[in-house]
Design an enzyme around this catalytic site. Structure first.
Site, PDB file in Angstrom:
ATOM      1  CD1 TRP A  61      -2.651   1.577   0.404  1.00 41.54           C
ATOM      2  CD2 TRP A  61      -2.007   1.743   2.671  1.00 41.54           C
ATOM      3  NE1 TRP A  61      -3.363   2.664   0.881  1.00 41.54           N
ATOM      4  CE2 TRP A  61      -3.037   2.736   2.364  1.00 41.54           C
ATOM      5  CE3 TRP A  61      -1.335   1.805   3.863  1.00 41.54           C
ATOM      6  CZ2 TRP A  61      -3.513   3.776   3.297  1.00 41.54           C
ATOM      7  CZ3 TRP A  61      -1.933   2.645   5.085  1.00 41.54           C
ATOM      8  CH2 TRP A  61      -2.944   3.581   4.494  1.00 41.54           C
ATOM      9  CG  ASP A  65      -2.575  -2.523   7.048  1.00 39.76           C
ATOM     10  OD1 ASP A  65      -3.702  -2.552   7.545  1.00 39.76           O
ATOM     11  OD2 ASP A  65      -1.991  -1.945   6.027  1.00 39.76           O
ATOM     12  CE  LYS A  84     -10.373   0.309   2.876  1.00 37.67           C
ATOM     13  NZ  LYS A  84     -10.004   1.118   1.782  1.00 37.67           N
TER      14      LYS A  84
HETATM   15  C1  LMR Z   1      -6.730   2.097  -1.028  1.00 36.19           C
HETATM   16  O1  LMR Z   1      -5.576   1.748  -0.796  1.00 36.19           O
HETATM   17  O2  LMR Z   1      -7.099   2.920  -1.804  1.00 36.19           O
HETATM   18  C2  LMR Z   1      -7.484   2.497   0.492  1.00 36.19           C
HETATM   19  O3  LMR Z   1      -6.921   1.906   1.635  1.00 36.19           O
HETATM   20  C3  LMR Z   1      -7.567   3.951   0.789  1.00 36.19           C
HETATM   21  C4  LMR Z   1      -6.569   4.945   1.154  1.00 36.19           C
HETATM   22  O4  LMR Z   1      -6.305   5.487   2.227  1.00 36.19           O
HETATM   23  O5  LMR Z   1      -5.327   4.661   0.441  1.00 36.19           O
END
Ligand code: LMR
Length: 397
Positions: A131, A212, A247
C-alpha cells in the site's frame, strides 16, 4: 521566512487521483483508483445495517463527551473478538488490549510513533509492492523502511521462496509488516502453511510483526479471512494488529479502526498500553466516537449483526461477480495477455501488471483512473462500464 522555502509536495498516489478524477469533464470517466466500494450504479451507499444502527443510536441520545484515550472498552473487546474468533479470544482475553484509533491509518501511525520511541534503530520491512501509504507512515515517525519480495510479475503469484529467503536475513529486532488478507495492491494472500513458515521465522529471529488487517470479510468470509492473523496470534509472543472498519462496515469517513496488541504471556500489557495511550494523547487526544458507536452497536445485537453480515456478503459477491465479468470481457477482446488471474485474486483490488505508460494512457485517452502500480479497484466496475474498461485496457496494451 519558512513559507518562502516550501515547494509543492507530490500529490498522494491514491487520493490525489480522485481529486484529478473529480475535475475531469469526460462523461465516460471511471474512477478505479481509491479502494472504496461502489454499487452497480457507481454509488457508495451507507450499509442498511449501519443506517439502522445510527437511528437506534440517535434515539438513545448518547453523550458527546470525550471517549477515553484508548476508546470504549466494549468496542475494543468486540474488535478483538471479531479478529480472533471465539476460541482464540477466550485464550487471549487477559493478554490483549485494543485502542480505538482514527481508522486503520491511525492505528498504523500510532504503532509506528510508539515503536520509534523504544526501537528507533530498527528497520521496518514492508512487502514489495505494498500500500503506497505504508512507507510514508513509518518514515514520518523516523524509521528507515526497506522491502521484502512479495510478488512475481511473470507468474502473477506470490514470490514465496524469495520472500522467505529475505525475511530470514532480516536483523533481529526489526519490524515486519504483513497484510492480514486481501493484500493491497496485489490481491494475492499467503496460504495456510505459508503463514506458519513466516511466523516461525519471525519468532525465531525476534522480529516484531505488525499485521495490517483492513479488509476482513472482503475475500471469502469473516473467519476465513482471519485465518492467517489467527495463526500469528497463536504462534507469536507479541503481535500488533491494525484493523479498519472503513471497508467492511463502509465507515470510510467516520475514521474508525482498532490497534490490537497481544503479549502471549501478558507481562508487557500494562507498560505498552500506558505508552500507547501517552502517544495517542499527544497526537489526536482521543478517538472520534460516532463510527465506533455504530460498530459496537451492530456487533452487540445479534439481529443487526446478521444484517451486517448479509450486507458484507453482498459486497463480497458483487466484487467476485465483477472479477469474473472483467476477466470474461478481456477474453472477449482477444487480448494478447491472459487476464484470468483477475478471477483468482482476492478482495477489492487486482494487480493488472499494466505499466506506468499504460496507466497514463488509460487516463489520457479513456479517463479511466487507476493507481500507477497498475492496481485497479474491482468494486468500481459495473455491468455498464465493464466493456468500456476491457476495450480500453486491450487498446493500451
Ligand atoms: C486504498 O488503498 O485505496 C485505500 O486503503 C484508501 C487509502 O487510504 O489509500
Amino acid at each position: 521566512m519558512i513559507f518562502n522555502n516550501i515547494s509543492e509536495a507530490e500529490k498522494d498516489p491514491i487520493l490525489g487521483l480522485t481529486e484529478e478524477f473529480k475535475s475531469d469533464l469526460n462523461p465516460k470517466k471511471i474512477n478505479l483508483s481509491v479502494g472504496v466500494y461502489q454499487d452497480n450504479d457507481g454509488n457508495t451507499p451507507t450499509l442498511p445495517s449501519v443506517i439502522e444502527a445510527e437511528k437506534e443510536i440517535l434515539d438513545q441520545n448518547i453523550s458527546k463527551t470525550y471517549k477515553p484515550i484508548d476508546g470504549d472498552k466494549e468496542f475494543t473487546e468486540k474488535s478483538i473478538q471479531l479478529v480472533a474468533g471465539e476460541t482464540i479470544f477466550s485464550e487471549i482475553k487477559k493478554t490483549s488490549f485494543g485502542l480505538n484509533t482514527p481508522g486503520g491509518t491511525g492505528a498504523l501511525r500510532l504503532t509506528s510513533d510508539f515503536l520509534f520511541q523504544f526501537s528507533s534503530k530498527s528497520k521496518v520491512w514492508i512487502s514489495n509492492p505494498s500500500w503506497p501509504n505504508h512507507k510514508p507512515i513509518f518514515e514520518a515517525s523516523g524509521f528507515k523502511v526497506d522491502t521484502y519480495p512479495y510478488f512475481n510479475n511473470e507468474s502473477n503469484s506470490i514470490d514465496f521462496d524469495n520472500l522467505i529467503s529475505t525475511i530470514k536475513k532480516i536483523p533481529k529486532g526489526d519490524v515486519l509488516v504483513m497484510h492480514g488478507c486481501c493484500h493491497n495492491p496485489t490481491g494475492e494472500d499467503l496460504k495456510g502453511d505459508q503463514w506458519d513458515e513466516v511466523s516461525d521465522i519471525a519468532k525465531s529471529n525476534n522480529l516484531l510483526v505488525i499485521c495490517d488487517f483492513a479488509y476482513q470479510g472482503l475475500a471469502d468470509s469473516l473467519d476465513d479471512d482471519a485465518a492467517g492473523v489467527r495463526k500469528m496470534l497463536q504462534n507469536l509472543d507479541n503481535l500488533i494488529i491494525c484493523t479498519s472498519y472503513s471497508k467492511n462496515f463502509g465507515l470510510y469517513s467516520e475514521r474508525v479502526g482498532c490497534l490490537i496488541y497481544n503479549s502471549k504471556f501478558g507481562s508487557n500489557y500494562a507498560p505498552v498500553l500506558s505508552h500507547m495511550k501517552k502517544t495517542a494523547r499527544s497526537n489526536y487526544s482521543n478517538p472520534p466516537a460516532h463510527g465506533s458507536e455504530i460498530v459496537k452497536f451492530i456487533l452487540s445485537h445479534d439481529s443487526l449483526r446478521d444484517k451486517w453480515e448479509k450486507d458484507l456478503s453482498n459486497i463480497r459477491d458483487r466484487i467476485k461477480n465483477m472479477r469474473s465479468l472483467l476477466a470474461r470481457e478481456l477474453k472477449n477482446e482477444r487480448s494478447s495477455k491472459d487476464f484470468s488471474f483477475i478471477e483468482r485474486q482476492k478482495g477489492m483490488f487486482s494487480y493488472t501488471g499494466l505499466s506506468k505508460e499504460q496507466v497514463d494512457a488509460l487516463k489520457k485517452n479513456y479517463s479511466i483512473y487507476i493507481v500507477n502500480s497498475g492496481r485497479i479497484n474491482i468494486a468500481g466496475i459495473t455491468t455498464h462500464n465493464s466493456k468500456y474498461i476491457a476495450k480500453a485496457i486491450n487498446e493500451v496494451i
